[in-house]
Scaffold this motif. Structure first.
Motif, mmCIF file in Angstrom:
data_model
loop_
_atom_site.group_PDB
_atom_site.id
_atom_site.type_symbol
_atom_site.label_atom_id
_atom_site.label_comp_id
_atom_site.label_asym_id
_atom_site.label_seq_id
_atom_site.Cartn_x
_atom_site.Cartn_y
_atom_site.Cartn_z
ATOM 1 N N GLY A 113 0.372 7.057 1.223
ATOM 2 C CA GLY A 113 1.182 7.277 2.423
ATOM 3 C C GLY A 113 2.385 6.359 2.430
ATOM 4 O O GLY A 113 2.249 5.142 2.272
ATOM 5 N N ASN A 114 3.569 6.939 2.608
ATOM 6 C CA ASN A 114 4.771 6.115 2.636
ATOM 7 C C ASN A 114 4.782 5.152 3.815
ATOM 8 O O ASN A 114 5.445 4.113 3.766
ATOM 9 C CB ASN A 114 6.013 7.013 2.676
ATOM 10 N N ASP A 115 4.043 5.478 4.877
ATOM 11 C CA ASP A 115 3.993 4.574 6.031
ATOM 12 C C ASP A 115 3.358 3.236 5.661
ATOM 13 O O ASP A 115 3.805 2.167 6.105
ATOM 14 C CB ASP A 115 3.248 5.221 7.198
ATOM 15 N N ALA A 118 5.940 1.363 3.429
ATOM 16 C CA ALA A 118 7.105 0.942 4.215
ATOM 17 C C ALA A 118 6.765 -0.287 5.046
ATOM 18 O O ALA A 118 7.593 -1.200 5.213
ATOM 19 C CB ALA A 118 7.576 2.080 5.109
ATOM 20 N N ALA A 119 5.546 -0.336 5.578
ATOM 21 C CA ALA A 119 5.132 -1.482 6.381
ATOM 22 C C ALA A 119 4.957 -2.731 5.530
ATOM 23 O O ALA A 119 5.247 -3.844 5.978
ATOM 24 C CB ALA A 119 3.824 -1.162 7.103
ATOM 25 N N HIS A 195 10.630 10.743 -0.994
ATOM 26 C CA HIS A 195 11.365 9.635 -0.359
ATOM 27 C C HIS A 195 12.613 9.291 -1.161
ATOM 28 O O HIS A 195 13.699 9.071 -0.589
ATOM 29 C CB HIS A 195 10.469 8.416 -0.241
ATOM 30 N N LEU A 330 -0.474 1.246 12.283
ATOM 31 C CA LEU A 330 -0.604 2.238 11.223
ATOM 32 C C LEU A 330 -1.655 3.286 11.573
ATOM 33 O O LEU A 330 -2.480 3.099 12.469
ATOM 34 C CB LEU A 330 -0.965 1.565 9.902
ATOM 35 N N ASP A 331 -1.629 4.371 10.852
ATOM 36 C CA ASP A 331 -2.520 5.499 11.080
ATOM 37 C C ASP A 331 -3.986 5.071 10.991
ATOM 38 O O ASP A 331 -4.349 4.192 10.198
ATOM 39 C CB ASP A 331 -2.231 6.586 10.037
#
Length: 378
Positions: A113-115, A118-119, A195, A330-331
């Motif tokens: 996951g890019n999230d 990114a974090a 991305h 986050l998710d």
């Protein structure tokens, strides 16, 4: 009762060699939450150490420092689980980094996951060691690393540049904006490719979802940042042959340089740590200097070999700080077991670099030798 306590006594004796005490008061001491831990460690070695941490069977306030002490004492060489023996046999009999198998690391790691990335990675999504020589924070260290790569290759406007394992596209985006190059980046991660295409939109940069072995076209310069760790010893020679056939030397574009940025190990191996292989980087392995030089012999002149592995510990600490601050937003799919897995991964990586078990190399190579010699850049 005596049989139950035997594993505990044996593990405690081993830990004492590393100056670690179960239930001790120091930050690196092991806090045991499940007494089954001792037998699990003896049965499964380093795999059991990581899995039991993921399961919440033990903790340490300074996880990285605990792992540093275990490595310095060489305890991973004293306890081997059955899974490690199996991994050794598989590494000798099969090619875990074949074109079909190589995509497993994209599916299980880079496509998480890019999230998440990114974090963790900061303003620039660069998943490799920063260059901290004059940097005060992670973003500055990553920009300094990207600029170092461009300067070592002598990039200038109009050059056509290849990035093997382009990640989220940051290196090509930087080179195109700052140095005016045209670029092609290849990755086997769909998440990264998507991305990177968005990041490089409007620039003369093409991002491909492609295996490096399929490349056969001319470039003025090539770089590969943090991808060689997934190539595997059976494929090192082919990797360098691919780079060699893609590099051209043009009078108006320089001698055709290749920069390899890779983690390296102090000894030649054919597999990675079993816990890392199962949970973080399947089918990965760290090259040794001997394996690198043997694989490029007769294909390249080694112009420069720069080791700044100590910078990786600092980079990893910054990633840890970022991700720990971000977990709450986050998710939910990054559950508690995933978080503990990720903490163990980052702490273990810090420990290997802090102990100087792992190195970070930037190697500059040329097909025929730079006329008059290569001027090393730092």
């Amino acid at each position: 009762m005596k049989g139950v306590r035997l594993p505990q006594r044996r593990v405690e004796a081993l830990l004492a060699e590393a100056d670690v005490r179960p239930g001790g008061e120091r930050d690196w001491d092991l806090q045991v939450h499940d007494q089954r831990l001792y037998a699990r460690l003896l049965a499964r070695g380093s795999l059991g150490l990581g899995e039991s941490y993921m399961d919440g069977w033990w903790d340490a306030r300074a996880l990285d420092e605990l792992l540093v002490r275990l490595l310095r004492a060489g305890l991973e060489r004293r306890v081997h689980g059955i899974g490690e023996i199996r991994d050794v046999l598989l590494a000798r009999l099969a090619n875990p980094q074949s074109p079909r198998r190589s995509r497993e690391v994209a599916r299980r790691h880079y496509d998480l996951g890019n999230d998440l990335y990114a974090a963790m990675l900061g303003r620039r999504m660069v998943y490799s060691c920063g260059y901290w020589r004059q940097a005060a924070d992670l973003d500055a260290a990553q920009e300094a690393k990207l600029d170092l790569v461009c300067r070592k290759l002598g990039l200038r406007p109009g050059m056509r540049v290849l990035d093997i394992g382009c990640g989220w596209g940051e290196a090509l985006e930087y080179a195109a904006r700052r140095y005016g190059i045209e670029g092609v980046g290849v990755t086997i991660s769909a998440e990264q490719a998507g991305h990177a295409r968005r990041l490089c939109a409007g620039l003369p940069v093409e991002i491909r979802l492609q295996d490096y072995r399929e490349l056969d076209e001319p470039f003025d310069a090539v770089f590969s940042i943090g991808m060689f760790e997934h190539v595997g010893v059976r494929n090192y020679r082919e990797y360098f042959e691919v780079v060699r056939r893609c590099l051209v030397a043009r009078a108006d574009a320089g001698p055709g340089l290749f920069l390899l940025h890779s983690i390296g190990g102090n000894a030649s191996v054919r597999r990675t740590d079993p816990w890392i292989a199962r949970y973080i980087f399947p089918n990965s392995m760290l090259p040794s200097a001997a394996q690198v030089t043997a694989a490029c012999e007769g294909l390249f002149v080694i112009e420069d070999w720069h080791n700044f592995g100590a910078d990786y510990d600092r980079t990893l600490q910054a990633w840890r700080d970022n991700i720990e601050a971000a977990w709450a937003r986050l998710d939910a799919r990054y559950d508690e077991r995933f978080r503990r897995m990720w903490r163990f991964y980052l702490a273990g990586a810090m420990a290997t670099f802090r102990c100087r078990r792992s190195q970070l190399w930037q190697i500059v190579l040329s097909p025929h030798g730079v006329p008059g010699g290569y001027l090393a850049t730092r």
